[in-house]
Motif scaffolding. Structure first.
Motif, PDB file in Angstrom:
ATOM      1  N   VAL A   1       0.866  -1.161   0.000  1.00 31.49           N
ATOM      2  CA  VAL A   1       0.000   0.000   0.000  1.00 31.49           C
ATOM      3  C   VAL A   1       0.907   1.216   0.000  1.00 31.49           C
ATOM      4  O   VAL A   1       1.806   1.335   0.826  1.00 31.49           O
ATOM      5  CB  VAL A   1      -0.926   0.031   1.243  1.00 31.49           C
ATOM      6  N   ASN A   2       0.712   2.115  -0.968  1.00 26.80           N
ATOM      7  CA  ASN A   2       1.547   3.315  -0.986  1.00 26.80           C
ATOM      8  C   ASN A   2       0.922   4.397  -0.110  1.00 26.80           C
ATOM      9  O   ASN A   2      -0.110   4.196   0.501  1.00 26.80           O
ATOM     10  CB  ASN A   2       1.805   3.791  -2.422  1.00 26.80           C
ATOM     11  N   LEU A   3       1.552   5.549  -0.059  1.00 23.55           N
ATOM     12  CA  LEU A   3       1.091   6.621   0.827  1.00 23.55           C
ATOM     13  C   LEU A   3      -0.281   7.167   0.460  1.00 23.55           C
ATOM     14  O   LEU A   3      -0.942   7.776   1.273  1.00 23.55           O
ATOM     15  CB  LEU A   3       2.123   7.751   0.852  1.00 23.55           C
ATOM     16  N   ASN A   4      -0.720   6.939  -0.773  1.00 21.84           N
ATOM     17  CA  ASN A   4      -2.041   7.417  -1.188  1.00 21.84           C
ATOM     18  C   ASN A   4      -3.135   6.400  -0.880  1.00 21.84           C
ATOM     19  O   ASN A   4      -4.276   6.586  -1.249  1.00 21.84           O
ATOM     20  CB  ASN A   4      -2.042   7.734  -2.684  1.00 21.84           C
ATOM     21  N   GLY A   5      -2.772   5.285  -0.231  1.00 22.79           N
ATOM     22  CA  GLY A   5      -3.767   4.292   0.128  1.00 22.79           C
ATOM     23  C   GLY A   5      -4.191   3.403  -1.021  1.00 22.79           C
ATOM     24  O   GLY A   5      -5.268   2.831  -0.993  1.00 22.79           O
ATOM     25  N   VAL A   6      -3.356   3.243  -2.048  1.00 21.31           N
ATOM     26  CA  VAL A   6      -3.691   2.420  -3.195  1.00 21.31           C
ATOM     27  C   VAL A   6      -2.965   1.093  -3.069  1.00 21.31           C
ATOM     28  O   VAL A   6      -1.761   1.048  -2.823  1.00 21.31           O
ATOM     29  CB  VAL A   6      -3.287   3.131  -4.514  1.00 21.31           C
ATOM     30  N   LEU A   7      -3.688  -0.018  -3.224  1.00 20.05           N
ATOM     31  CA  LEU A   7      -3.105  -1.348  -3.118  1.00 20.05           C
ATOM     32  C   LEU A   7      -2.605  -1.788  -4.484  1.00 20.05           C
ATOM     33  O   LEU A   7      -3.339  -1.776  -5.464  1.00 20.05           O
ATOM     34  CB  LEU A   7      -4.151  -2.329  -2.598  1.00 20.05           C
ATOM     35  N   ILE A   8      -1.328  -2.198  -4.545  1.00 21.09           N
ATOM     36  CA  ILE A   8      -0.705  -2.654  -5.776  1.00 21.09           C
ATOM     37  C   ILE A   8      -0.240  -4.085  -5.550  1.00 21.09           C
ATOM     38  O   ILE A   8       0.473  -4.360  -4.592  1.00 21.09           O
ATOM     39  CB  ILE A   8       0.509  -1.779  -6.146  1.00 21.09           C
ATOM     40  N   SER A   9      -0.648  -4.997  -6.431  1.00 17.96           N
ATOM     41  CA  SER A   9      -0.230  -6.390  -6.335  1.00 17.96           C
ATOM     42  C   SER A   9       0.879  -6.667  -7.339  1.00 17.96           C
ATOM     43  O   SER A   9       0.864  -6.146  -8.454  1.00 17.96           O
ATOM     44  CB  SER A   9      -1.414  -7.313  -6.617  1.00 17.96           C
ATOM     45  N   ALA A  10       1.821  -7.504  -6.970  1.00 19.70           N
ATOM     46  CA  ALA A  10       2.951  -7.835  -7.833  1.00 19.70           C
ATOM     47  C   ALA A  10       2.499  -8.466  -9.146  1.00 19.70           C
ATOM     48  O   ALA A  10       3.183  -8.376 -10.156  1.00 19.70           O
ATOM     49  CB  ALA A  10       3.899  -8.779  -7.110  1.00 19.70           C
ATOM     50  N   ASP A  11       1.355  -9.115  -9.160  1.00 22.88           N
ATOM     51  CA  ASP A  11       0.879  -9.801 -10.361  1.00 22.88           C
ATOM     52  C   ASP A  11       0.040  -8.914 -11.264  1.00 22.88           C
ATOM     53  O   ASP A  11      -0.420  -9.368 -12.309  1.00 22.88           O
ATOM     54  CB  ASP A  11       0.037 -11.016  -9.956  1.00 22.88           C
ATOM     55  N   ASP A  12      -0.172  -7.678 -10.909  1.00 24.92           N
ATOM     56  CA  ASP A  12      -1.093  -6.824 -11.642  1.00 24.92           C
ATOM     57  C   ASP A  12      -0.410  -5.843 -12.587  1.00 24.92           C
ATOM     58  O   ASP A  12      -0.957  -4.804 -12.928  1.00 24.92           O
ATOM     59  CB  ASP A  12      -2.002  -6.075 -10.671  1.00 24.92           C
ATOM     60  N   PHE A  13       0.800  -6.158 -13.037  1.00 22.14           N
ATOM     61  CA  PHE A  13       1.496  -5.313 -14.002  1.00 22.14           C
ATOM     62  C   PHE A  13       1.092  -5.720 -15.411  1.00 22.14           C
ATOM     63  O   PHE A  13       1.277  -6.865 -15.818  1.00 22.14           O
ATOM     64  CB  PHE A  13       3.016  -5.438 -13.850  1.00 22.14           C
ATOM     65  N   LEU A  14       0.534  -4.781 -16.147  1.00 22.40           N
ATOM     66  CA  LEU A  14       0.267  -4.999 -17.568  1.00 22.40           C
ATOM     67  C   LEU A  14       1.558  -4.783 -18.358  1.00 22.40           C
ATOM     68  O   LEU A  14       1.760  -5.375 -19.409  1.00 22.40           O
ATOM     69  CB  LEU A  14      -0.823  -4.046 -18.055  1.00 22.40           C
ATOM     70  N   VAL A  15       2.413  -3.916 -17.828  1.00 22.24           N
ATOM     71  CA  VAL A  15       3.721  -3.618 -18.416  1.00 22.24           C
ATOM     72  C   VAL A  15       4.693  -3.464 -17.257  1.00 22.24           C
ATOM     73  O   VAL A  15       4.454  -2.663 -16.361  1.00 22.24           O
ATOM     74  CB  VAL A  15       3.695  -2.304 -19.232  1.00 22.24           C
ATOM     75  N   LYS A  16       5.782  -4.232 -17.256  1.00 22.25           N
ATOM     76  CA  LYS A  16       6.743  -4.136 -16.157  1.00 22.25           C
ATOM     77  C   LYS A  16       8.130  -3.826 -16.709  1.00 22.25           C
ATOM     78  O   LYS A  16       8.778  -4.678 -17.304  1.00 22.25           O
ATOM     79  CB  LYS A  16       6.769  -5.409 -15.332  1.00 22.25           C
ATOM     80  N   ASP A  17       8.539  -2.570 -16.525  1.00 26.30           N
ATOM     81  CA  ASP A  17       9.846  -2.074 -16.942  1.00 26.30           C
ATOM     82  C   ASP A  17      10.172  -2.482 -18.381  1.00 26.30           C
ATOM     83  O   ASP A  17      11.264  -2.927 -18.690  1.00 26.30           O
ATOM     84  CB  ASP A  17      10.929  -2.547 -15.975  1.00 26.30           C
ATOM     85  N   GLN A  18       9.189  -2.302 -19.258  1.00 24.49           N
ATOM     86  CA  GLN A  18       9.319  -2.687 -20.662  1.00 24.49           C
ATOM     87  C   GLN A  18       9.894  -1.541 -21.485  1.00 24.49           C
ATOM     88  O   GLN A  18       9.476  -0.391 -21.345  1.00 24.49           O
ATOM     89  CB  GLN A  18       7.953  -3.085 -21.221  1.00 24.49           C
ATOM     90  N   THR A  19      10.851  -1.865 -22.344  1.00 27.31           N
ATOM     91  CA  THR A  19      11.407  -0.885 -23.277  1.00 27.31           C
ATOM     92  C   THR A  19      10.319  -0.513 -24.274  1.00 27.31           C
ATOM     93  O   THR A  19       9.630  -1.396 -24.809  1.00 27.31           O
ATOM     94  CB  THR A  19      12.629  -1.478 -24.017  1.00 27.31           C
ATOM     95  N   ILE A  20      10.162   0.794 -24.529  1.00 24.28           N
ATOM     96  CA  ILE A  20       9.137   1.213 -25.481  1.00 24.28           C
ATOM     97  C   ILE A  20       9.535   0.736 -26.882  1.00 24.28           C
ATOM     98  O   ILE A  20      10.720   0.620 -27.196  1.00 24.28           O
ATOM     99  CB  ILE A  20       8.893   2.746 -25.437  1.00 24.28           C
ATOM    100  N   PRO A  21       8.542   0.434 -27.724  1.00 28.19           N
ATOM    101  CA  PRO A  21       8.863  -0.062 -29.062  1.00 28.19           C
ATOM    102  C   PRO A  21       9.490   1.035 -29.917  1.00 28.19           C
ATOM    103  O   PRO A  21       9.298   2.219 -29.665  1.00 28.19           O
ATOM    104  CB  PRO A  21       7.511  -0.496 -29.620  1.00 28.19           C
ATOM    105  N   SER A  22      10.239   0.629 -30.915  1.00 28.42           N
ATOM    106  CA  SER A  22      10.883   1.564 -31.823  1.00 28.42           C
ATOM    107  C   SER A  22      10.047   1.690 -33.087  1.00 28.42           C
ATOM    108  O   SER A  22       9.992   0.757 -33.897  1.00 28.42           O
ATOM    109  CB  SER A  22      12.291   1.057 -32.167  1.00 28.42           C
ATOM    110  N   ASN A  23       9.347   2.828 -33.227  1.00 25.01           N
ATOM    111  CA  ASN A  23       8.515   3.100 -34.400  1.00 25.01           C
ATOM    112  C   ASN A  23       7.538   1.950 -34.657  1.00 25.01           C
ATOM    113  O   ASN A  23       7.428   1.446 -35.780  1.00 25.01           O
ATOM    114  CB  ASN A  23       9.400   3.355 -35.628  1.00 25.01           C
TER     115      ASN A  23
END
Length: 138
Positions: free
Chosen positions: A5-27
């Motif tokens: 839970v972050n300071l804003n009271g939002v719960l984040i689960s480790a399995d709920d990443f749609l994108v995790k530290d992904q390099t943006i595509p090139s063009n």
């Protein structure tokens, strides 16, 4: 990563990443490396959050970078649902440091059961992003 839970009271689960530290595509466009997420009946209590990952974004002036949310009823045929973040770089605003929040989107109540993120650029730009689902406490 465990649930947190972050300071804003939002719960984040480790399995709920749609994108995790992904390099943006090139063009190009690329589906998020986290795959799709089964919303179940949680649409009114989920928010999609996009942020710059571990590498600063560098989007060239006059070029576009976007993060969109797509949905599906059967987890195979996806259609565009909403834009989480879009930037047409100008005047150097495409240089965004790691950790910067890019945008938030409450999952629309009419979203179909499965969602995924799609990253799109129209240039050979660089950087990494995260897109995750945050549970909004009620």
């Amino acid at each position: 990563m465990t649930n947190q839970v972050n300071l804003n009271g939002v719960l984040i689960s480790a399995d709920d990443f749609l994108v995790k530290d992904q390099t943006i595509p090139s063009n190009d466009s690329a589906d998020g490396n986290g795959g799709s997420f089964d919303l179940g009946n949680t649409q009114n209590s989920l928010e999609v959050v996009a942020e710059v990952g571990s590498v600063d974004l560098a989007i060239t002036d006059e070029k576009i970078f976007s993060i969109k949310l797509f949905d599906s009823a059967d987890n195979s045929s996806f259609e565009e649902l909403a834009t989480v973040y879009s930037l047409t770089a100008a005047g150097g605003n495409g240089a965004i440091v790691a950790g910067t929040e890019l945008g938030k989107l409450l999952v629309p109540p009419d979203a179909r059961r499965y969602v995924k993120a799609v990253l799109t650029t129209n240039n050979a730009d660089t950087g990494k992003v995260n897109v995750f689902l945050a549970y909004i406490p009620r």
